[in-house]
Design a protein around this motif. Sequence first.
Motif, PDB file in Angstrom:
ATOM      1  N   MET A  85       0.856  -1.178   0.000  1.00  0.00           N
ATOM      2  CA  MET A  85       0.000   0.000   0.000  1.00  0.00           C
ATOM      3  C   MET A  85       0.895   1.233   0.000  1.00  0.00           C
ATOM      4  N   ILE A  86       0.647   2.129  -0.946  1.00  0.00           N
ATOM      5  CA  ILE A  86       1.439   3.351  -1.081  1.00  0.00           C
ATOM      6  C   ILE A  86       0.541   4.542  -0.819  1.00  0.00           C
ATOM      7  N   GLU A  87       0.992   5.451   0.040  1.00  0.00           N
ATOM      8  CA  GLU A  87       0.201   6.625   0.389  1.00  0.00           C
ATOM      9  C   GLU A  87       1.080   7.859   0.353  1.00  0.00           C
ATOM     10  N   GLY A  88       0.551   8.960  -0.196  1.00  0.00           N
ATOM     11  CA  GLY A  88       1.303  10.198  -0.261  1.00  0.00           C
ATOM     12  C   GLY A  88       0.761  11.102  -1.350  1.00  0.00           C
ATOM     13  N   PRO A  89       1.523  12.139  -1.742  1.00  0.00           N
ATOM     14  CA  PRO A  89       1.101  12.998  -2.856  1.00  0.00           C
ATOM     15  C   PRO A  89       0.856  12.160  -4.101  1.00  0.00           C
ATOM     16  N   ASP A  90      -0.189  12.486  -4.858  1.00  0.00           N
ATOM     17  CA  ASP A  90      -0.616  11.599  -5.949  1.00  0.00           C
ATOM     18  C   ASP A  90       0.471  11.357  -6.989  1.00  0.00           C
ATOM     19  N   ASP A  91       1.254  12.396  -7.345  1.00  0.00           N
ATOM     20  CA  ASP A  91       2.297  12.166  -8.344  1.00  0.00           C
ATOM     21  C   ASP A  91       3.408  11.291  -7.795  1.00  0.00           C
ATOM     22  N   ALA A  92       3.743  11.466  -6.500  1.00  0.00           N
ATOM     23  CA  ALA A  92       4.787  10.641  -5.888  1.00  0.00           C
ATOM     24  C   ALA A  92       4.318   9.202  -5.741  1.00  0.00           C
ATOM     25  N   VAL A  93       3.043   9.006  -5.438  1.00  0.00           N
ATOM     26  CA  VAL A  93       2.489   7.651  -5.331  1.00  0.00           C
ATOM     27  C   VAL A  93       2.568   6.935  -6.676  1.00  0.00           C
ATOM     28  N   ALA A  94       2.239   7.654  -7.737  1.00  0.00           N
ATOM     29  CA  ALA A  94       2.315   7.046  -9.074  1.00  0.00           C
ATOM     30  C   ALA A  94       3.747   6.660  -9.415  1.00  0.00           C
ATOM     31  N   ARG A  95       4.700   7.520  -9.074  1.00  0.00           N
ATOM     32  CA  ARG A  95       6.112   7.205  -9.342  1.00  0.00           C
ATOM     33  C   ARG A  95       6.569   5.999  -8.519  1.00  0.00           C
ATOM     34  N   ALA A  96       6.177   5.961  -7.234  1.00  0.00           N
ATOM     35  CA  ALA A  96       6.571   4.828  -6.383  1.00  0.00           C
ATOM     36  C   ALA A  96       6.004   3.521  -6.919  1.00  0.00           C
ATOM     37  N   ARG A  97       4.745   3.559  -7.397  1.00  0.00           N
ATOM     38  CA  ARG A  97       4.146   2.364  -8.002  1.00  0.00           C
ATOM     39  C   ARG A  97       4.957   1.903  -9.212  1.00  0.00           C
ATOM     40  N   ASP A  98       5.340   2.840 -10.089  1.00  0.00           N
ATOM     41  CA  ASP A  98       6.117   2.483 -11.276  1.00  0.00           C
ATOM     42  C   ASP A  98       7.484   1.919 -10.899  1.00  0.00           C
ATOM     43  N   VAL A  99       8.091   2.476  -9.857  1.00  0.00           N
ATOM     44  CA  VAL A  99       9.401   1.987  -9.412  1.00  0.00           C
ATOM     45  C   VAL A  99       9.278   0.558  -8.895  1.00  0.00           C
ATOM     46  N   LEU A 100       8.267   0.295  -8.065  1.00  0.00           N
ATOM     47  CA  LEU A 100       8.079  -1.059  -7.537  1.00  0.00           C
ATOM     48  C   LEU A 100       7.791  -2.059  -8.658  1.00  0.00           C
ATOM     49  N   LYS A 101       6.964  -1.667  -9.618  1.00  0.00           N
ATOM     50  CA  LYS A 101       6.687  -2.553 -10.754  1.00  0.00           C
ATOM     51  C   LYS A 101       7.952  -2.811 -11.572  1.00  0.00           C
ATOM     52  N   GLY A 102       8.738  -1.756 -11.759  1.00  0.00           N
ATOM     53  CA  GLY A 102       9.983  -1.924 -12.497  1.00  0.00           C
ATOM     54  C   GLY A 102      10.944  -2.854 -11.787  1.00  0.00           C
ATOM     55  N   MET A 103      11.055  -2.715 -10.462  1.00  0.00           N
ATOM     56  CA  MET A 103      11.914  -3.614  -9.679  1.00  0.00           C
ATOM     57  C   MET A 103      11.427  -5.055  -9.797  1.00  0.00           C
ATOM     58  N   HIS A 104      10.112  -5.243  -9.721  1.00  0.00           N
ATOM     59  CA  HIS A 104       9.540  -6.592  -9.807  1.00  0.00           C
ATOM     60  C   HIS A 104       9.833  -7.214 -11.173  1.00  0.00           C
ATOM     61  N   GLN A 105       9.680  -6.420 -12.238  1.00  0.00           N
ATOM     62  CA  GLN A 105       9.969  -6.919 -13.588  1.00  0.00           C
ATOM     63  C   GLN A 105      11.425  -7.341 -13.715  1.00  0.00           C
ATOM     64  N   ARG A 106      12.324  -6.530 -13.174  1.00  0.00           N
ATOM     65  CA  ARG A 106      13.748  -6.857 -13.286  1.00  0.00           C
ATOM     66  C   ARG A 106      14.090  -8.121 -12.510  1.00  0.00           C
ATOM     67  N   LEU A 107      13.513  -8.286 -11.339  1.00  0.00           N
ATOM     68  CA  LEU A 107      13.763  -9.501 -10.567  1.00  0.00           C
ATOM     69  C   LEU A 107      13.231 -10.728 -11.298  1.00  0.00           C
ATOM     70  N   LEU A 108      12.063 -10.616 -11.908  1.00  0.00           N
ATOM     71  CA  LEU A 108      11.510 -11.747 -12.664  1.00  0.00           C
ATOM     72  C   LEU A 108      12.369 -12.085 -13.869  1.00  0.00           C
ATOM     73  N   ALA A 109      13.045 -11.074 -14.416  1.00  0.00           N
ATOM     74  CA  ALA A 109      13.924 -11.307 -15.572  1.00  0.00           C
ATOM     75  C   ALA A 109      15.284 -11.845 -15.159  1.00  0.00           C
TER      76      ALA A 109
END
Length: 361
Positions: A85-109
């Motif tokens: 769960m990510i909470e904070g300013p909406d633009d920062a939350v969107a960036r944090a979501r993208d960072v976590l997804k990117g990390m997950h993709q790299r680990l899966l690769a």
Amino acid sequence: MARKFTRSHDETSRESGRNGGRESGRAKGKERTEQRPDIQRRARIDVEFDEQTVLGALFGQFDTNLVLIENRLGVYISARGNRAMIEGPDDAVARARDVLKGMHQRLLAGHEIDAGAIEALIVMSNEPTLEGIITGAPQGAPPIMIRTRKKTIVPRSATQIEYMRALIRDDLIFALGPAGTGKTYLAVAQAVAQLINGSVQRLILSRPAVEAGERLGFLPGDMKEKVDPYLRPLYDALYDCMPPEQVERRLASGEIEIAPIAFMRGRTLADAFVILDEAQNTTPGQMKMFLTRFGQNSRMVVCGDPRQVDLPGGPAASGLADAVTRLEGVAGIGTVRFTVADVVRHPIVGRIVEAYEGNEP
């Protein structure tokens, strides 16, 4: 066996480690809010990860990776099971979501995630091309990466994406920018990849033997021992991309050659990947001589920082600036310019470079 990640068992143990950083970040956020009359819109989202075997590496021991994202983006992240769960300013939350997804993709690769990779993803999260960087969009296109015997290298900034594409597309590439942006390292990695797959027969690494503001006098040993100290950064990049025994074997056979630019005169470099490092320390005459060594089925990369000239005449005497002025825009020649924002070493390096460049006339 992968560590099964549960949030509850270490909730208390990690709070003491992250409270200091989080409280500091909240205090700074409070100060900023008091100074700004317009309070940012806040958001709260949940991110679910399907593959739980990589969650331990994704969140980090005691959630150190999450704490890093929190402190850098000013958000709060709470992870339970396979959800965050990510909470904070909406633009920062969107960036944090993208960072976590990117990390997950790299680990899966199969890629490793460290603080440097997370910092790079945070920087790239502000770029509109992040989704393409991580997933290889458009659909069906291969991901942007360089594979060598020791590792797979993915871009850590938007400019690195442009550079990696230029390394494949153009015959001659000028890579300009400050230290720590990956100019030489990515060029060496691409050269090693092409040497391994057989698209070139030789790898030639060169740089001018110019002292950086000090005179070392006469150095002992034969010619190789005299010039090796100047070429050590090229060796470091090479050993990071290939096993040591292969580097030594290819050096002995002549498949890999590391030499000062003075040794290039009179040669034709065909079927080779040629890299000139610290090119800002060449004279216009040396640069013309080097560029005209270009042979059939070759690729040439010229790396340098126009602001870091060690020649007696300063930037006006540099052959790099002269060559870029003359050749930029010529068919088959690419120019990639890095900035302080592209520094991928420790984050403090970027701040140091910015401080020095900000004080220059």
